[in-house]
Design a protein around this motif. Structure first.
Motif, PDB file in Angstrom:
ATOM      1  N   THR A   1     -10.442  13.767   0.404  1.00 48.50           N
ATOM      2  CA  THR A   1      -9.350  14.561   0.980  1.00 48.50           C
ATOM      3  C   THR A   1      -8.443  15.100  -0.124  1.00 48.50           C
ATOM      4  O   THR A   1      -8.073  16.282  -0.128  1.00 48.50           O
ATOM      5  CB  THR A   1      -8.534  13.714   1.971  1.00 48.50           C
TER       6      THR A   1
ATOM      7  N   ASN B   1      -6.553   6.543  -9.626  1.00 50.71           N
ATOM      8  CA  ASN B   1      -7.963   6.895  -9.530  1.00 50.71           C
ATOM      9  C   ASN B   1      -8.207   8.274 -10.157  1.00 50.71           C
ATOM     10  O   ASN B   1      -7.728   9.287  -9.664  1.00 50.71           O
ATOM     11  CB  ASN B   1      -8.374   6.895  -8.053  1.00 50.71           C
TER      12      ASN B   1
ATOM     13  N   THR C   1       0.829  -1.193   0.000  1.00 48.37           N
ATOM     14  CA  THR C   1       0.000   0.000   0.000  1.00 48.37           C
ATOM     15  C   THR C   1       0.874   1.258   0.000  1.00 48.37           C
ATOM     16  O   THR C   1       1.839   1.361   0.732  1.00 48.37           O
ATOM     17  CB  THR C   1      -0.915   0.022   1.247  1.00 48.37           C
TER      18      THR C   1
ATOM     19  N   GLU D   1      -0.116   7.302   2.693  1.00 50.95           N
ATOM     20  CA  GLU D   1      -1.088   8.372   2.479  1.00 50.95           C
ATOM     21  C   GLU D   1      -0.397   9.683   2.120  1.00 50.95           C
ATOM     22  O   GLU D   1      -0.812  10.391   1.223  1.00 50.95           O
ATOM     23  CB  GLU D   1      -1.919   8.532   3.754  1.00 50.95           C
TER      24      GLU D   1
ATOM     25  N   ASP E   1      -5.277   5.188  -4.003  1.00 55.50           N
ATOM     26  CA  ASP E   1      -6.199   4.805  -2.933  1.00 55.50           C
ATOM     27  C   ASP E   1      -7.632   4.772  -3.466  1.00 55.50           C
ATOM     28  O   ASP E   1      -8.064   5.670  -4.179  1.00 55.50           O
ATOM     29  CB  ASP E   1      -6.105   5.806  -1.777  1.00 55.50           C
ATOM     30  N   LEU E   2      -8.394   3.712  -3.112  1.00 51.88           N
ATOM     31  CA  LEU E   2      -9.781   3.584  -3.537  1.00 51.88           C
ATOM     32  C   LEU E   2     -10.756   3.923  -2.413  1.00 51.88           C
ATOM     33  O   LEU E   2     -11.965   3.769  -2.570  1.00 51.88           O
ATOM     34  CB  LEU E   2     -10.047   2.155  -4.039  1.00 51.88           C
ATOM     35  N   ASP E   3     -10.240   4.390  -1.288  1.00 50.03           N
ATOM     36  CA  ASP E   3     -11.074   4.752  -0.154  1.00 50.03           C
ATOM     37  C   ASP E   3     -11.735   6.108  -0.418  1.00 50.03           C
ATOM     38  O   ASP E   3     -11.057   7.080  -0.760  1.00 50.03           O
ATOM     39  CB  ASP E   3     -10.220   4.811   1.113  1.00 50.03           C
ATOM     40  N   GLN E   4     -13.046   6.185  -0.247  1.00 50.33           N
ATOM     41  CA  GLN E   4     -13.766   7.415  -0.587  1.00 50.33           C
ATOM     42  C   GLN E   4     -13.306   8.598   0.249  1.00 50.33           C
ATOM     43  O   GLN E   4     -13.207   9.720  -0.254  1.00 50.33           O
ATOM     44  CB  GLN E   4     -15.277   7.213  -0.416  1.00 50.33           C
ATOM     45  N   LYS E   5     -13.022   8.379   1.525  1.00 49.68           N
ATOM     46  CA  LYS E   5     -12.556   9.479   2.372  1.00 49.68           C
ATOM     47  C   LYS E   5     -11.245  10.047   1.848  1.00 49.68           C
ATOM     48  O   LYS E   5     -11.056  11.272   1.806  1.00 49.68           O
ATOM     49  CB  LYS E   5     -12.390   8.994   3.813  1.00 49.68           C
ATOM     50  N   GLN E   6     -10.332   9.173   1.446  1.00 50.05           N
ATOM     51  CA  GLN E   6      -9.057   9.632   0.900  1.00 50.05           C
ATOM     52  C   GLN E   6      -9.245  10.343  -0.439  1.00 50.05           C
ATOM     53  O   GLN E   6      -8.566  11.340  -0.737  1.00 50.05           O
ATOM     54  CB  GLN E   6      -8.093   8.455   0.724  1.00 50.05           C
ATOM     55  N   GLU E   7     -10.171   9.842  -1.254  1.00 48.37           N
ATOM     56  CA  GLU E   7     -10.461  10.499  -2.529  1.00 48.37           C
ATOM     57  C   GLU E   7     -10.940  11.932  -2.293  1.00 48.37           C
ATOM     58  O   GLU E   7     -10.511  12.867  -2.978  1.00 48.37           O
ATOM     59  CB  GLU E   7     -11.537   9.710  -3.280  1.00 48.37           C
TER      60      GLU E   7
END
Length: 312
Positions: free
Chosen positions: A138, A166, A103, A106, A130-136
């Motif tokens: 941010t 992404n 990974t 961040e 990153d595929l995490d919505q929160k990170q997207e």
């Protein structure tokens, strides 16, 4: 009673058969697959979705790969052949992403924003894996908030070293510099075109991602490219093609201007398969075509900075 038991038994057998053969299309496996079954399902997926799977050489190469797969003793043994198939049936942009891939930290994924001169804002958009919505969100909001909050007369958008990932956070991050409407079109294996639409702070490719602020700025934008600018990094650049007061600086990009879609295989491995080519707002077609900057430069930041300061 026996009659109903027979009917129930036949229905259960039929249902099990359907789940066995069709379940993998929806991520459901009735039993763990053999290496051959695992790979065959991946090949069939390429059949259905791959951009080049309708071409003549695909059927020939597909048969060769299926024969080679018979030698595989483990699922891991099939990876090179699945990736080879994806590059033939999709494009050279296709690749296999092992579930064990490390990974990315961040901090390494967040954009850099700084003021170069009183009226010049510099933004570096890195790749976004990153595929995490929160990170997207941010990622996107860091840039979008700066663009809407700060005062400036021009922007340098640095996409050098952005190898993709992404797309949605990249587009939304600079959405205040883009007009609402169709940014690009994708064209699938059947020739069907689909508009990629930006509207009211949402991007049609992934409409669930939201921006904290909305608005538009109309300023000159200089976009920096190099040979490491690839995939989503290139597509972000293409979303600016044909707009007034936008210039491109640096080196020819990597040439992965096509659309990859990610499919999850049984063991968590991601098959990133090319499913479409692209067309910009001026009607120019791209299928892994490098972007040619109009200003070829070994020092694009310095030259774009001087150009913008002189032409404000």
């Amino acid at each position: 009673m026996k009659r109903w038991l027979k009917i129930f038994g036949l229905a259960l057998i039929l249902l099990s058969g359907l789940l066995y053969w069709l379940g993998p299309r929806f991520g459901f496996w009735l039993i763990p697959p053999s290496p051959q079954r695992y790979a065959t399902e991946a090949i069939q997926l390429i059949d259905r979705e791959g951009l080049r799977s309708h071409q003549e050489n695909w059927n020939r190469e597909r048969s060769v790969i299926l024969r080679e797969l018979k030698k595989s003793k483990t699922i891991q043994d099939t990876y090179p052949l699945i990736e080879q198939a994806a590059k033939i049936g999709g494009s050279e942009h296709s690749f296999l992403d092992s579930a064990k891939q490390e990974t990315i930290k961040e901090a390494e994924q967040l954009p850099v924003i700084k003021r170069l001169d009183d009226d010049l804002l510099y933004i570096h958009l890195p790749e976004m894996l990153d595929l995490d919505q929160k990170q997207e969100e941010t990622y996107a909001n860091k840039v979008n908030t700066a663009l809407l909050s700060e005062s400036y007369k021009a922007v340098i958008l640095d996409l050098r070293g952005n190898r993709g990932g992404n797309l949605t956070p990249m587009i939304l991050s600079v959405s205040s510099l883009l007009p609402d409407g169709s940014l690009l079109k994708s064209i699938d294996q059947r020739g069907k075109e689909q508009d990629w639409i930006l509207k009211d702070g949402r991007f049609s490719a992934e409409p669930s991602i939201r921006l904290a602020k909305q608005g538009k700025k109309s300023v000159p934008v200089a976009i920096l490219l190099d040979k490491q600018t690839a995939s989503s990094g290139e597509i972000t650049a293409l979303s600016f093609k044909g707009l007034p007061h936008v210039s491109f600086w640096g080196k020819v990009s990597a040439g992965y201007t096509s659309v990859n879609r990610t499919f999850l295989l049984y063991d968590g491995t991601r098959l990133n398969l090319t499913v479409a080519s692209l067309k910009d707002r001026e009607g120019n077609s791209y299928f892994n075509t490098p972007i040619q900057p109009e200003h070829i430069s070994n020092h694009p930041l310095e030259e774009a900075r001087a150009y913008l300061n002189h032409n404000e």
